[in-house]
Scaffold this motif. Structure first.
Motif, PDB file in Angstrom:
ATOM      1  N   GLN A 101      48.479 -29.161  17.602  1.00 23.09           N
ATOM      2  CA  GLN A 101      48.357 -27.828  18.180  1.00 23.09           C
ATOM      3  C   GLN A 101      46.913 -27.339  18.116  1.00 23.09           C
ATOM      4  N   ASN A 102      46.279 -27.555  16.957  1.00 25.46           N
ATOM      5  CA  ASN A 102      44.891 -27.121  16.801  1.00 25.46           C
ATOM      6  C   ASN A 102      43.958 -27.889  17.721  1.00 25.46           C
ATOM      7  N   GLU A 103      44.240 -29.167  17.906  1.00 28.80           N
ATOM      8  CA  GLU A 103      43.405 -29.975  18.793  1.00 28.80           C
ATOM      9  C   GLU A 103      43.540 -29.509  20.241  1.00 28.80           C
ATOM     10  N   ARG A 104      44.778 -29.190  20.646  1.00 30.69           N
ATOM     11  CA  ARG A 104      44.977 -28.664  22.003  1.00 30.69           C
ATOM     12  C   ARG A 104      44.256 -27.321  22.167  1.00 30.69           C
ATOM     13  N   LEU A 105      44.378 -26.470  21.155  1.00 24.40           N
ATOM     14  CA  LEU A 105      43.720 -25.165  21.215  1.00 24.40           C
ATOM     15  C   LEU A 105      42.207 -25.333  21.286  1.00 24.40           C
ATOM     16  N   ARG A 106      41.660 -26.207  20.461  1.00 25.89           N
ATOM     17  CA  ARG A 106      40.210 -26.439  20.463  1.00 25.89           C
ATOM     18  C   ARG A 106      39.735 -26.908  21.843  1.00 25.89           C
ATOM     19  N   THR A 107      40.457 -27.849  22.414  1.00 22.44           N
ATOM     20  CA  THR A 107      40.086 -28.369  23.739  1.00 22.44           C
ATOM     21  C   THR A 107      40.114 -27.268  24.787  1.00 22.44           C
ATOM     22  N   MET A 108      41.157 -26.439  24.760  1.00 24.93           N
ATOM     23  CA  MET A 108      41.282 -25.354  25.736  1.00 24.93           C
ATOM     24  C   MET A 108      40.166 -24.335  25.585  1.00 24.93           C
ATOM     25  N   MET A 109      39.843 -23.957  24.339  1.00 25.33           N
ATOM     26  CA  MET A 109      38.806 -22.950  24.116  1.00 25.33           C
ATOM     27  C   MET A 109      37.427 -23.466  24.529  1.00 25.33           C
ATOM     28  N   ILE A 110      37.158 -24.752  24.253  1.00 26.99           N
ATOM     29  CA  ILE A 110      35.873 -25.321  24.656  1.00 26.99           C
ATOM     30  C   ILE A 110      35.762 -25.331  26.172  1.00 26.99           C
ATOM     31  N   GLN A 111      36.824 -25.734  26.854  1.00 26.94           N
ATOM     32  CA  GLN A 111      36.798 -25.751  28.315  1.00 26.94           C
ATOM     33  C   GLN A 111      36.609 -24.347  28.881  1.00 26.94           C
ATOM     34  N   GLN A 112      37.241 -23.360  28.253  1.00 24.94           N
ATOM     35  CA  GLN A 112      37.205 -22.004  28.770  1.00 24.94           C
ATOM     36  C   GLN A 112      35.858 -21.327  28.529  1.00 24.94           C
ATOM     37  N   PHE A 113      35.179 -21.650  27.407  1.00 29.01           N
ATOM     38  CA  PHE A 113      33.996 -20.876  27.026  1.00 29.01           C
ATOM     39  C   PHE A 113      32.691 -21.667  27.039  1.00 29.01           C
ATOM     40  N   GLN A 114      32.722 -22.926  27.453  1.00 29.62           N
ATOM     41  CA  GLN A 114      31.495 -23.713  27.396  1.00 29.62           C
ATOM     42  C   GLN A 114      30.418 -23.206  28.365  1.00 29.62           C
ATOM     43  N   LYS A 115      30.815 -22.454  29.372  1.00 28.56           N
ATOM     44  CA  LYS A 115      29.842 -21.967  30.346  1.00 28.56           C
ATOM     45  C   LYS A 115      29.118 -20.703  29.885  1.00 28.56           C
ATOM     46  N   TYR A 116      29.529 -20.116  28.781  1.00 26.32           N
ATOM     47  CA  TYR A 116      28.923 -18.875  28.310  1.00 26.32           C
ATOM     48  C   TYR A 116      27.811 -19.155  27.306  1.00 26.32           C
ATOM     49  N   PRO A 117      26.851 -18.214  27.150  1.00 28.87           N
ATOM     50  CA  PRO A 117      25.735 -18.420  26.215  1.00 28.87           C
ATOM     51  C   PRO A 117      26.228 -18.694  24.797  1.00 28.87           C
ATOM     52  N   LYS A 118      25.442 -19.509  24.075  1.00 31.39           N
ATOM     53  CA  LYS A 118      25.797 -19.847  22.694  1.00 31.39           C
ATOM     54  C   LYS A 118      25.038 -18.976  21.698  1.00 31.39           C
ATOM     55  N   GLU A 119      24.221 -18.059  22.191  1.00 31.82           N
ATOM     56  CA  GLU A 119      23.521 -17.133  21.312  1.00 31.82           C
ATOM     57  C   GLU A 119      24.170 -15.749  21.428  1.00 31.82           C
ATOM     58  N   PHE A 120      23.748 -14.824  20.568  1.00 30.80           N
ATOM     59  CA  PHE A 120      24.296 -13.468  20.607  1.00 30.80           C
ATOM     60  C   PHE A 120      23.944 -12.779  21.927  1.00 30.80           C
ATOM     61  N   VAL A 121      24.958 -12.146  22.511  1.00 25.77           N
ATOM     62  CA  VAL A 121      24.793 -11.373  23.750  1.00 25.77           C
ATOM     63  C   VAL A 121      25.075  -9.918  23.420  1.00 25.77           C
ATOM     64  N   LYS A 122      24.159  -9.038  23.813  1.00 24.10           N
ATOM     65  CA  LYS A 122      24.370  -7.616  23.534  1.00 24.10           C
ATOM     66  C   LYS A 122      25.502  -7.085  24.398  1.00 24.10           C
ATOM     67  N   ILE A 123      26.406  -6.321  23.768  1.00 27.72           N
ATOM     68  CA  ILE A 123      27.588  -5.801  24.448  1.00 27.72           C
ATOM     69  C   ILE A 123      27.492  -4.285  24.552  1.00 27.72           C
ATOM     70  N   PRO A 124      27.239  -3.763  25.742  1.00 21.54           N
ATOM     71  CA  PRO A 124      27.218  -2.293  25.894  1.00 21.54           C
ATOM     72  C   PRO A 124      28.637  -1.743  25.735  1.00 21.54           C
ATOM     73  N   LEU A 125      28.770  -0.665  25.020  1.00 17.55           N
ATOM     74  CA  LEU A 125      30.097  -0.115  24.731  1.00 17.55           C
ATOM     75  C   LEU A 125      30.560   0.795  25.871  1.00 17.55           C
ATOM     76  N   LEU A 126      30.797   0.166  27.009  1.00 15.94           N
ATOM     77  CA  LEU A 126      31.294   0.866  28.191  1.00 15.94           C
ATOM     78  C   LEU A 126      32.799   1.077  28.063  1.00 15.94           C
ATOM     79  N   PRO A 127      33.361   2.053  28.770  1.00 10.64           N
ATOM     80  CA  PRO A 127      34.809   2.300  28.664  1.00 10.64           C
ATOM     81  C   PRO A 127      35.660   1.072  28.938  1.00 10.64           C
TER      82      PRO A 127
END
Length: 213
Positions: A101-127
């Motif tokens: 289960q953990n291996e499936r979850l890890r694979t899914m999360m990597i596929q879903q988020f690999q395109k996003y920056p790996k450093e901190f991104v500032k998050i404006p607190l918009l509504p």
């Protein structure tokens, strides 16, 4: 009982039937805990040292259950080592299920988020961003995050949004992917890490898409 009624047969016999599987299973314990609410015939034969494999034949299964019940009535016939073997086998099976289960979850999360920056991104607190955090909070109360209309609360700390700075980072190199949130309020700088999984991935991605659009 329904079959008896259809064929006009007296079903009184069934009033005396007992569920021996549950009755006997409730007496098989390891460290004072029931190891299973419904042990299989195979496991019962092991526990009571009854030789031979289970045939899955109605007559032979009935005989096996008779022998098991006789040993059960003895009260001292359970084999402690066999019980330990069954406990270890069940635990190993559960660990293997969790690993997959953990291996499936890890694979899914990597596929879903690999395109996003790996450093901190500032998050404006918009509504709309706060709304996604609130959805995350609703789905996963154990984060102890409380996103109100005008302030963020964590533990005993309260941070008005107009005084709070927030960053987010995706960690895909961890054994299990995670998301880090960095809170900066006046002189207080706190980083919290949360596992990435099915309950929060949608909200985390929605926040990043909004910020990076």
């Amino acid at each position: 009982m329904k079959n008896c009624a259809i064929h006009h047969i007296d079903g009184a016999l069934f009033d005396r039937i007992q569920d021996l599987q549950k009755e006997i299973s409730a007496t098989v314990k390891f460290q004072n805990k029931i190891i299973s609410p419904s042990l299989s015939l195979d496991d019962m034969k092991l526990i009571y040292d009854i030789q031979g494999a289970v045939d899955h034949n109605a007559l032979n299964d009935a005989k096996d259950l008779m022998y098991i019940h006789q040993r059960y009535l003895d009260g001292n016939a359970q084999n402690a080592q066999r019980i330990l073997d069954i406990v270890n086998r069940k635990e190993a099976k559960q660990q293997e299920v969790r690993r997959k289960q953990n291996e499936r979850l890890r694979t899914m999360m990597i596929q879903q988020f690999q395109k996003y920056p790996k450093e901190f991104v500032k998050i404006p607190l918009l509504p709309e961003v706060i709304e996604q955090f609130q959805l995350w909070e609703d789905r996963e109360t154990r984060t102890h995050m409380h996103w109100k209309r005008k302030k963020f609360i964590q533990g005993e700390m309260c941070y008005p949004y107009d005084e709070l700075q927030l960053w987010m980072k995706i960690n895909l190199q961890d054994e299990m992917p995670s998301v880090s949130l960095r809170f900066l309020h006046r002189q207080k700088d706190v980083v919290k890490k949360y596992p990435l999984h099915y309950r929060n991935a949608t909200m985390v991605e929605a926040i990043l898409k909004r910020v990076l659009a």
